[in-house]
Write a protein that holds these residues in place. Structure first.
Motif, PDB file in Angstrom:
ATOM      1  N   PHE A 243       0.809  -1.214   0.000  1.00  0.00           N
ATOM      2  CA  PHE A 243       0.000   0.000   0.000  1.00  0.00           C
ATOM      3  C   PHE A 243       0.846   1.269   0.000  1.00  0.00           C
ATOM      4  O   PHE A 243       0.301   2.372  -0.023  1.00  0.00           O
ATOM      5  N   GLN A 244       2.176   1.099   0.030  1.00  0.00           N
ATOM      6  CA  GLN A 244       3.067   2.258   0.122  1.00  0.00           C
ATOM      7  C   GLN A 244       2.816   3.235  -1.025  1.00  0.00           C
ATOM      8  O   GLN A 244       2.627   2.837  -2.170  1.00  0.00           O
ATOM      9  N   TRP A 245       2.776   4.505  -0.669  1.00  0.00           N
ATOM     10  CA  TRP A 245       2.563   5.645  -1.557  1.00  0.00           C
ATOM     11  C   TRP A 245       1.137   5.734  -2.112  1.00  0.00           C
ATOM     12  O   TRP A 245       0.818   6.673  -2.819  1.00  0.00           O
ATOM     13  N   GLU A 246       0.286   4.753  -1.799  1.00  0.00           N
ATOM     14  CA  GLU A 246      -1.100   4.761  -2.267  1.00  0.00           C
ATOM     15  C   GLU A 246      -2.088   5.031  -1.135  1.00  0.00           C
ATOM     16  O   GLU A 246      -3.058   5.745  -1.323  1.00  0.00           O
ATOM     17  N   ASN A 247      -1.859   4.389   0.009  1.00  0.00           N
ATOM     18  CA  ASN A 247      -2.816   4.458   1.113  1.00  0.00           C
ATOM     19  C   ASN A 247      -2.136   4.685   2.444  1.00  0.00           C
ATOM     20  O   ASN A 247      -0.998   4.263   2.651  1.00  0.00           O
ATOM     21  N   ARG A 248      -2.868   5.322   3.342  1.00  0.00           N
ATOM     22  CA  ARG A 248      -2.530   5.305   4.762  1.00  0.00           C
ATOM     23  C   ARG A 248      -3.267   4.104   5.335  1.00  0.00           C
ATOM     24  O   ARG A 248      -4.339   3.743   4.851  1.00  0.00           O
ATOM     25  N   ILE A 249      -2.702   3.500   6.356  1.00  0.00           N
ATOM     26  CA  ILE A 249      -3.281   2.273   6.900  1.00  0.00           C
ATOM     27  C   ILE A 249      -3.534   2.443   8.386  1.00  0.00           C
ATOM     28  O   ILE A 249      -2.639   2.858   9.127  1.00  0.00           O
TER      29      ILE A 249
ATOM     30  N   ASP B 136      -7.418   8.603   1.926  1.00  0.00           N
ATOM     31  CA  ASP B 136      -6.820   7.370   1.386  1.00  0.00           C
ATOM     32  C   ASP B 136      -6.504   6.386   2.504  1.00  0.00           C
ATOM     33  O   ASP B 136      -5.461   5.718   2.501  1.00  0.00           O
ATOM     34  N   LEU B 137      -7.411   6.267   3.468  1.00  0.00           N
ATOM     35  CA  LEU B 137      -7.183   5.460   4.659  1.00  0.00           C
ATOM     36  C   LEU B 137      -7.915   4.131   4.547  1.00  0.00           C
ATOM     37  O   LEU B 137      -9.119   4.101   4.295  1.00  0.00           O
ATOM     38  N   ILE B 138      -7.166   3.044   4.704  1.00  0.00           N
ATOM     39  CA  ILE B 138      -7.773   1.714   4.730  1.00  0.00           C
ATOM     40  C   ILE B 138      -7.663   1.171   6.150  1.00  0.00           C
ATOM     41  O   ILE B 138      -6.821   1.622   6.933  1.00  0.00           O
ATOM     42  N   LEU B 139      -8.500   0.198   6.459  1.00  0.00           N
ATOM     43  CA  LEU B 139      -8.561  -0.357   7.804  1.00  0.00           C
ATOM     44  C   LEU B 139      -8.251  -1.842   7.785  1.00  0.00           C
ATOM     45  O   LEU B 139      -8.912  -2.607   7.083  1.00  0.00           O
ATOM     46  N   ILE B 140      -7.244  -2.213   8.558  1.00  0.00           N
ATOM     47  CA  ILE B 140      -6.907  -3.625   8.736  1.00  0.00           C
ATOM     48  C   ILE B 140      -7.164  -3.965  10.194  1.00  0.00           C
ATOM     49  O   ILE B 140      -6.660  -3.293  11.090  1.00  0.00           O
ATOM     50  N   SER B 141      -7.977  -5.003  10.417  1.00  0.00           N
ATOM     51  CA  SER B 141      -8.246  -5.491  11.767  1.00  0.00           C
ATOM     52  C   SER B 141      -7.512  -6.812  11.939  1.00  0.00           C
ATOM     53  O   SER B 141      -7.728  -7.750  11.165  1.00  0.00           O
ATOM     54  N   ILE B 142      -6.631  -6.866  12.933  1.00  0.00           N
ATOM     55  CA  ILE B 142      -5.837  -8.063  13.213  1.00  0.00           C
ATOM     56  C   ILE B 142      -6.403  -8.711  14.474  1.00  0.00           C
ATOM     57  O   ILE B 142      -6.422  -8.085  15.539  1.00  0.00           O
TER      58      ILE B 142
ATOM     59  N   ILE C 113      -0.258   4.029   9.912  1.00  0.00           N
ATOM     60  CA  ILE C 113       0.914   3.912   9.050  1.00  0.00           C
ATOM     61  C   ILE C 113       0.736   4.879   7.889  1.00  0.00           C
ATOM     62  O   ILE C 113      -0.296   4.861   7.204  1.00  0.00           O
ATOM     63  N   GLY C 114       1.715   5.724   7.683  1.00  0.00           N
ATOM     64  CA  GLY C 114       1.646   6.715   6.622  1.00  0.00           C
ATOM     65  C   GLY C 114       1.891   6.112   5.251  1.00  0.00           C
ATOM     66  O   GLY C 114       2.280   4.949   5.118  1.00  0.00           O
ATOM     67  N   LYS C 115       1.679   6.914   4.226  1.00  0.00           N
ATOM     68  CA  LYS C 115       1.910   6.453   2.857  1.00  0.00           C
ATOM     69  C   LYS C 115       3.362   6.071   2.615  1.00  0.00           C
ATOM     70  O   LYS C 115       3.668   5.305   1.710  1.00  0.00           O
ATOM     71  N   ASP C 116       4.266   6.588   3.461  1.00  0.00           N
ATOM     72  CA  ASP C 116       5.683   6.238   3.337  1.00  0.00           C
ATOM     73  C   ASP C 116       6.017   4.939   4.065  1.00  0.00           C
ATOM     74  O   ASP C 116       7.175   4.541   4.140  1.00  0.00           O
TER      75      ASP C 116
ATOM     76  N   MET D 123       0.339  15.754   8.362  1.00  0.00           N
ATOM     77  CA  MET D 123       1.419  15.114   7.610  1.00  0.00           C
ATOM     78  C   MET D 123       1.726  15.931   6.356  1.00  0.00           C
ATOM     79  O   MET D 123       0.807  16.401   5.679  1.00  0.00           O
ATOM     80  N   PRO D 124       3.004  16.109   6.019  1.00  0.00           N
ATOM     81  CA  PRO D 124       3.363  16.899   4.831  1.00  0.00           C
ATOM     82  C   PRO D 124       2.693  16.407   3.548  1.00  0.00           C
ATOM     83  O   PRO D 124       2.232  17.208   2.737  1.00  0.00           O
ATOM     84  N   MET D 125       2.638  15.097   3.351  1.00  0.00           N
ATOM     85  CA  MET D 125       2.026  14.570   2.134  1.00  0.00           C
ATOM     86  C   MET D 125       0.531  14.900   2.093  1.00  0.00           C
ATOM     87  O   MET D 125      -0.008  15.263   1.046  1.00  0.00           O
ATOM     88  N   ARG D 126      -0.142  14.824   3.232  1.00  0.00           N
ATOM     89  CA  ARG D 126      -1.565  15.161   3.303  1.00  0.00           C
ATOM     90  C   ARG D 126      -1.765  16.656   3.058  1.00  0.00           C
ATOM     91  O   ARG D 126      -2.714  17.055   2.377  1.00  0.00           O
ATOM     92  N   GLN D 127      -0.872  17.480   3.602  1.00  0.00           N
ATOM     93  CA  GLN D 127      -0.950  18.924   3.373  1.00  0.00           C
ATOM     94  C   GLN D 127      -0.890  19.209   1.869  1.00  0.00           C
ATOM     95  O   GLN D 127      -1.669  20.003   1.348  1.00  0.00           O
ATOM     96  N   ARG D 128       0.009  18.532   1.181  1.00  0.00           N
ATOM     97  CA  ARG D 128       0.146  18.698  -0.273  1.00  0.00           C
ATOM     98  C   ARG D 128      -1.120  18.234  -0.988  1.00  0.00           C
ATOM     99  O   ARG D 128      -1.617  18.888  -1.894  1.00  0.00           O
TER     100      ARG D 128
END
Length: 142
Positions: A25-31, A62-68, A105-108, A131-136
């Motif tokens: 999900f890197q660079w596509e989604n926050r988790i 761009d937030l996805i949810l994972i339940s563990i 977890i951020g997009k990075d 977050m800088p990426m979200r600000q952009r």
């Protein structure tokens, strides 16, 4: 996000859901990863109730949810994921063994927030929106 509510998968047999990795999900989604013993856990249920009407806010960020879960199949936006995917996420994040933990977890792919108590939606969105990426994204309208 297809759904935010918990899904009742019992672990009588191995979970054979979708194979995922946090890195995919890197660079596509926050988790947002929520770890609990099972979907009936009181803290987990309370957290999910607080998020239940926020699908637009999740999508906008761009937030996805994972339940563990320890005692049933883990999920990605309500759909089962494989035991190996769940185990890999556990190993990466080291959530509380038999308790409640939440991670952002951020997009990075770096952990931006980690706590063992309920997370207020306003606080979650405040952390993301700083977050800088979200600000952009907000400046560029995306």
């Amino acid at each position: 996000m297809t759904q935010i509510s918990s899904t009742d998968f019992r672990q009588d047999q191995p979970c054979t859901g979708k194979e995922i990795s946090l890195e995919s999900f890197q660079w596509e989604n926050r988790i947002l990863v929520i770890s609990a013993s099972h979907s009936d856990d009181e803290t987990y249920q309370t957290q999910m109730d607080r998020f239940s009407s926020l699908e637009d806010e999740f999508l906008d960020r761009d937030l996805i949810l994972i339940s563990i879960f320890n005692e049933e199949c883990s999920t990605l936006n309500g759909e089962a994921i494989s035991d190996s995917s769940s185990q890999n996420i556990r190993e990466r994040l080291s959530p509380k063994e038999n308790g409640y933990s939440i991670f952002l977890i951020g997009k990075d792919s770096s952990v931006k927030l980690n706590q063992d108590e309920l997370l207020e939606p306003d606080e979650l969105f405040r952390v993301i929106d700083r977050m800088p990426m979200r600000q952009r994204e907000m400046r560029e309208g995306g």
